[in-house]
Design a protein around this motif. Structure first.
Motif, mmCIF file in Angstrom:
data_model
loop_
_atom_site.group_PDB
_atom_site.id
_atom_site.type_symbol
_atom_site.label_atom_id
_atom_site.label_comp_id
_atom_site.label_asym_id
_atom_site.label_seq_id
_atom_site.Cartn_x
_atom_site.Cartn_y
_atom_site.Cartn_z
ATOM 1 N N GLN A 188 0.915 -1.264 0.115
ATOM 2 C CA GLN A 188 -0.209 -0.027 0.037
ATOM 3 C C GLN A 188 0.795 1.280 -0.054
ATOM 4 O O GLN A 188 1.982 1.233 0.497
ATOM 5 N N PRO A 189 0.491 2.370 -0.696
ATOM 6 C CA PRO A 189 1.093 3.772 -0.391
ATOM 7 C C PRO A 189 1.692 4.024 1.029
ATOM 8 O O PRO A 189 0.642 3.799 1.826
ATOM 9 N N PRO A 190 2.630 4.489 1.354
ATOM 10 C CA PRO A 190 2.890 4.785 2.768
ATOM 11 C C PRO A 190 2.047 6.024 3.173
ATOM 12 O O PRO A 190 1.988 7.093 2.526
ATOM 13 N N LEU A 194 -1.479 7.086 9.924
ATOM 14 C CA LEU A 194 -3.006 6.977 9.874
ATOM 15 C C LEU A 194 -3.202 5.553 10.359
ATOM 16 O O LEU A 194 -2.548 4.697 10.209
ATOM 17 N N PRO A 195 -4.256 5.282 11.105
ATOM 18 C CA PRO A 195 -4.624 4.021 11.380
ATOM 19 C C PRO A 195 -4.760 3.142 10.270
ATOM 20 O O PRO A 195 -5.496 3.604 9.335
ATOM 21 N N ASN A 196 -4.927 1.933 10.363
ATOM 22 C CA ASN A 196 -5.379 0.874 9.590
ATOM 23 C C ASN A 196 -6.430 0.352 9.623
ATOM 24 O O ASN A 196 -6.565 -0.190 10.910
ATOM 25 N N VAL A 197 -7.459 0.192 8.870
ATOM 26 C CA VAL A 197 -8.693 -0.578 9.289
ATOM 27 C C VAL A 197 -8.841 -1.610 8.091
ATOM 28 O O VAL A 197 -8.832 -1.423 6.890
ATOM 29 N N TYR A 198 -9.176 -2.738 8.706
ATOM 30 C CA TYR A 198 -9.471 -3.910 7.828
ATOM 31 C C TYR A 198 -10.819 -4.279 7.866
ATOM 32 O O TYR A 198 -11.471 -4.580 8.944
ATOM 33 N N VAL A 199 -11.354 -4.522 6.486
ATOM 34 C CA VAL A 199 -12.760 -4.964 6.547
ATOM 35 C C VAL A 199 -13.100 -6.148 5.658
ATOM 36 O O VAL A 199 -12.432 -6.290 4.637
ATOM 37 N N THR A 200 -13.721 -7.225 6.358
ATOM 38 C CA THR A 200 -14.079 -8.464 5.749
ATOM 39 C C THR A 200 -15.297 -8.822 6.081
ATOM 40 O O THR A 200 -15.963 -8.566 7.100
ATOM 41 N N LEU A 201 -16.001 -9.534 5.165
ATOM 42 C CA LEU A 201 -17.292 -10.106 5.512
ATOM 43 C C LEU A 201 -17.186 -11.893 5.557
ATOM 44 O O LEU A 201 -17.971 -12.511 5.411
ATOM 45 N N GLY A 202 -15.766 -12.066 5.984
ATOM 46 C CA GLY A 202 -15.558 -13.538 5.911
ATOM 47 C C GLY A 202 -16.000 -14.251 4.845
ATOM 48 O O GLY A 202 -15.291 -14.012 3.676
ATOM 49 N N CYS A 223 -8.179 7.085 7.135
ATOM 50 C CA CYS A 223 -7.395 5.900 7.369
ATOM 51 C C CYS A 223 -6.918 5.142 6.166
ATOM 52 O O CYS A 223 -7.208 5.575 5.163
ATOM 53 N N SER A 224 -6.328 4.311 6.413
ATOM 54 C CA SER A 224 -5.870 3.399 5.386
ATOM 55 C C SER A 224 -6.630 2.207 5.382
ATOM 56 O O SER A 224 -6.905 1.487 6.538
ATOM 57 N N LEU A 225 -7.443 1.773 4.409
ATOM 58 C CA LEU A 225 -8.354 0.808 4.375
ATOM 59 C C LEU A 225 -7.904 -0.372 3.429
ATOM 60 O O LEU A 225 -7.593 -0.219 2.123
ATOM 61 N N LEU A 226 -8.087 -1.411 4.193
ATOM 62 C CA LEU A 226 -7.886 -2.625 3.524
ATOM 63 C C LEU A 226 -9.302 -3.499 3.311
ATOM 64 O O LEU A 226 -9.777 -3.718 4.452
#
Length: 229
Positions: A188-190, A194-202, A223-226
């Motif tokens: 990801q770009p530096p 910023l906080p990292n937020v991970y989103v998944t629906l499993g 935030c940085s969103l993954l």
């Protein structure tokens, strides 16, 4: 790499994919369409439960009532004929430990995320006991899921419950291939600070409207969103 012969026990519809990668296969278990159809009758009951009670219920019905009884006879026959020296199973494959015990061979639990909560094992115990009875061996603690080692792919920063205290645990990480020339591009770009937020629906990846709802809600967050899609 060590020269061992490896075979995968899997649903017939998945055999061709494994065979194309050079692996032997042993047909055992239901196809995903069959599993989905059999789970439909339990879905209304699941959604009526409080959220905190849903995972033990879903784990028991999906893996102890639907998956394992259908796979057990085929897996037992295939393993008896193929005579493996080790049986490796994932963290929800409840028929593998009794089959391994019936053949007097070791088994290894391969995690696929966080450790399965103890409440899930406890809730499934009554249903799993019938699997052990079917192969003529006494049930083992934790439904036999920790009768051997546990291979843990979950990063420590995301871990939840731990495995039982005496279980040998082997943490592993996925290998990341370097790009041509030996350098590895950033994932990801530096964006320092910023906080990292991970989103998944499993495993509910087909629910695009829910994914859209999550993205709209997170749009104003700096935030940085993954996102797993």
């Amino acid at each position: 790499d060590l020269g061992h012969e490896v075979a995968f026990a899997t649903a017939p519809s998945f055999e061709a994919r494994l065979q194309s990668d050079g692996f032997a296969t042993l047909a055992a278990g239901l196809d995903q369409t069959q599993i989905t159809a059999r789970m439909e009758e339990y879905r209304p009951r699941l959604l009526r439960l409080p959220p905190a009670e849903r995972r033990p219920f879903a784990y028991t019905w999906r893996f102890a009532h639907v998956d394992a009884p259908a796979k057990l006879p085929e897996l037992a026959r295939a393993a008896k004929a193929w005579r493996p020296e080790l049986l490796v199973h994932d963290a929800a494959e409840l028929c593998a430990p009794p089959v391994a015990a019936s053949l007097a061979i070791p088994s290894v639990n391969q995690g696929f995320g966080q450790v399965i909560p103890a409440a899930c094992h406890a809730n499934a115990a009554d249903a799993v006991r019938a699997l052990w009875d079917a192969v003529g061996v006494a049930p083992e603690p934790w439904n036999g899921m920790y009768r051997g080692s546990y291979v843990d792919i979950c990063p420590p920063s995301l871990s939840g419950e731990g495995v039982p205290g005496a279980t040998p645990r082997y943490p592993i990480r996925s290998a990341v291939r370097a790009a041509a020339g030996g350098s590895r591009p950033p994932w990801q770009p530096p964006r320092p600070g910023l906080p990292n937020v991970y989103v998944t629906l499993g495993t509910m990846l087909e629910d695009t409207e829910l994914l859209r709802l999550l993205l709209v809600a997170l749009a104003p967050v700096d935030c940085s969103l993954l996102v797993t899609v």
